[in-house]
Each structure stands twice: as C-alpha cells, then as structure tokens.
Write a protein that holds these residues in place. Sequence first.
Motif, PDB file in Angstrom:
ATOM      1  N   UNK A  45       8.110 -11.104  -0.101  1.00 45.49           N
ATOM      2  CA  UNK A  45       8.442 -10.001   0.511  1.00 45.49           C
ATOM      3  C   UNK A  45       7.761  -8.828  -0.264  1.00 45.49           C
ATOM      4  N   UNK A  46       7.438  -9.028  -1.443  1.00 44.57           N
ATOM      5  CA  UNK A  46       6.548  -8.022  -2.391  1.00 44.57           C
ATOM      6  C   UNK A  46       5.295  -8.071  -1.880  1.00 44.57           C
ATOM      7  N   UNK A  47       4.864  -9.253  -1.489  1.00 47.81           N
ATOM      8  CA  UNK A  47       3.415  -9.447  -1.007  1.00 47.81           C
ATOM      9  C   UNK A  47       3.140  -9.046   0.470  1.00 47.81           C
ATOM     10  N   UNK A  48       4.152  -9.118   1.351  1.00 41.59           N
ATOM     11  CA  UNK A  48       3.950  -8.588   2.865  1.00 41.59           C
ATOM     12  C   UNK A  48       4.237  -7.131   2.695  1.00 41.59           C
ATOM     13  N   UNK A  49       4.856  -6.475   1.780  1.00 43.13           N
ATOM     14  CA  UNK A  49       5.177  -5.137   1.543  1.00 43.13           C
ATOM     15  C   UNK A  49       3.751  -4.305   1.029  1.00 43.13           C
ATOM     16  N   UNK A  50       3.041  -4.933   0.577  1.00 43.14           N
ATOM     17  CA  UNK A  50       1.511  -4.503   0.365  1.00 43.14           C
ATOM     18  C   UNK A  50       0.666  -3.914   1.519  1.00 43.14           C
ATOM     19  N   UNK A  51       1.086  -4.369   2.563  1.00 39.44           N
ATOM     20  CA  UNK A  51       0.511  -4.053   3.870  1.00 39.44           C
ATOM     21  C   UNK A  51       1.189  -2.860   4.726  1.00 39.44           C
ATOM     22  N   UNK A  52       2.149  -2.426   3.850  1.00 34.85           N
ATOM     23  CA  UNK A  52       2.991  -1.174   4.398  1.00 34.85           C
ATOM     24  C   UNK A  52       4.062  -1.541   5.368  1.00 34.85           C
ATOM     25  N   UNK A  53       4.758  -0.681   5.940  1.00 31.33           N
ATOM     26  CA  UNK A  53       5.822  -0.984   6.744  1.00 31.33           C
ATOM     27  C   UNK A  53       7.331  -1.180   6.113  1.00 31.33           C
ATOM     28  N   UNK A  54       8.255  -1.477   6.645  1.00 31.24           N
ATOM     29  CA  UNK A  54       9.412  -2.008   6.294  1.00 31.24           C
ATOM     30  C   UNK A  54       9.755  -3.432   6.075  1.00 31.24           C
ATOM     31  N   UNK A  55      10.078  -3.858   5.093  1.00 27.85           N
ATOM     32  CA  UNK A  55      10.222  -5.301   4.679  1.00 27.85           C
ATOM     33  C   UNK A  55      11.785  -5.584   4.170  1.00 27.85           C
ATOM     34  N   UNK A  56      12.286  -6.525   4.853  1.00 30.84           N
ATOM     35  CA  UNK A  56      13.583  -7.136   4.698  1.00 30.84           C
ATOM     36  C   UNK A  56      13.298  -8.518   4.300  1.00 30.84           C
ATOM     37  N   UNK A  57      14.440  -9.334   3.565  1.00 30.18           N
ATOM     38  CA  UNK A  57      14.490 -10.541   3.479  1.00 30.18           C
ATOM     39  C   UNK A  57      15.819 -11.475   3.664  1.00 30.18           C
ATOM     40  N   UNK A  73      11.143 -10.164   7.261  1.00 33.15           N
ATOM     41  CA  UNK A  73      11.005  -9.505   8.267  1.00 33.15           C
ATOM     42  C   UNK A  73       9.906  -8.170   8.142  1.00 33.15           C
ATOM     43  N   UNK A  74       8.883  -8.030   8.993  1.00 31.75           N
ATOM     44  CA  UNK A  74       7.948  -6.968   8.398  1.00 31.75           C
ATOM     45  C   UNK A  74       8.069  -6.020   9.784  1.00 31.75           C
ATOM     46  N   UNK A  75       8.453  -4.855   9.556  1.00 30.04           N
ATOM     47  CA  UNK A  75       8.389  -3.968  10.599  1.00 30.04           C
ATOM     48  C   UNK A  75       7.336  -2.677  10.316  1.00 30.04           C
ATOM     49  N   UNK A  76       6.436  -2.781  11.332  1.00 25.48           N
ATOM     50  CA  UNK A  76       5.283  -1.728  11.088  1.00 25.48           C
ATOM     51  C   UNK A  76       5.133  -0.961  12.763  1.00 25.48           C
ATOM     52  N   UNK A  77       5.697   0.354  12.565  1.00 23.59           N
ATOM     53  CA  UNK A  77       5.774   0.770  13.908  1.00 23.59           C
ATOM     54  C   UNK A  77       6.610   0.213  14.801  1.00 23.59           C
ATOM     55  N   UNK A  78       6.047  -0.101  15.968  1.00 20.14           N
ATOM     56  CA  UNK A  78       6.869  -0.780  17.166  1.00 20.14           C
ATOM     57  C   UNK A  78       6.560  -2.438  17.011  1.00 20.14           C
ATOM     58  N   UNK A  79       6.084  -2.900  16.018  1.00 21.78           N
ATOM     59  CA  UNK A  79       5.916  -4.235  15.776  1.00 21.78           C
ATOM     60  C   UNK A  79       6.639  -4.829  14.855  1.00 21.78           C
TER      61      UNK A  79
END
Length: 111
Positions: A45-57, A73-79
């Motif tokens: 989750x920490x690794x995915x969070x580096x790309x920005x957006x909201x991250x949950x696990x 789960x990675x949420x970036x804008x509408x994606x």
Amino acid sequence: PENYAPRPVATEQNIDNVNSGGIAPTASQNTDCEARYSANVNAAATEYAKNGGSVSQALFYSPSLSMCIGVVQIVQGNVTNYETFDAATGEMLNVTDTAAAFQDWSLSTPE
C-alpha cells in the motif's frame, strides 16, 4: 441496441483448483493472516501511495484458494483500481483467482 452476451475467451488451467461455491473464512484464519502478512500488505500500500491518490488496504484468508489475500485499492480522481495478490509471496492474482477471493470475502461474516 445490440444484444451482447460476454463469453470467456480462454479458460485458466488452474480453474479446477478453485472452489466456485466459496467458503467464508473463520476469524482465526483471518487473525493468522494479519499476524503473518500485515507488514507485506502495508508495504504494498505504501508503494502504491507513492503515485498519489487515496490508498486503502485489506487482508483476509481465502479458503477457496487456501492463501492469505492482500488487496490494495487505489483511487486517483475518477479512477479506482484494485490490486489483489498472495500476501505471502506478493504474486499478483489472475482474474479467476481474484473472483474466487472476492467471493470468499463477500461471504465472510463481520466479527
């Protein structure tokens, strides 16, 4: 309007290993997963969070696959994207295994 009915293009070879009925995980199985692999899921989750957006696990045991499953789960804008993987090895799950794992998760009872 077209009448479109999706059909599977290919069958995964390991499909026979999946219990399509699903079995809800027990609290002790989920607790064991947490004890063993929560650090692995946190790291992912920490690794995915580096790309920005909201991250949950999430982390849970899938009886159909006989393994602990990590979900990020990675949420970036509408994606919104979901990454599912074997929490022990970090290996990403294919679509068949992901469906089986999510079915187990949906059948689990709240503690």
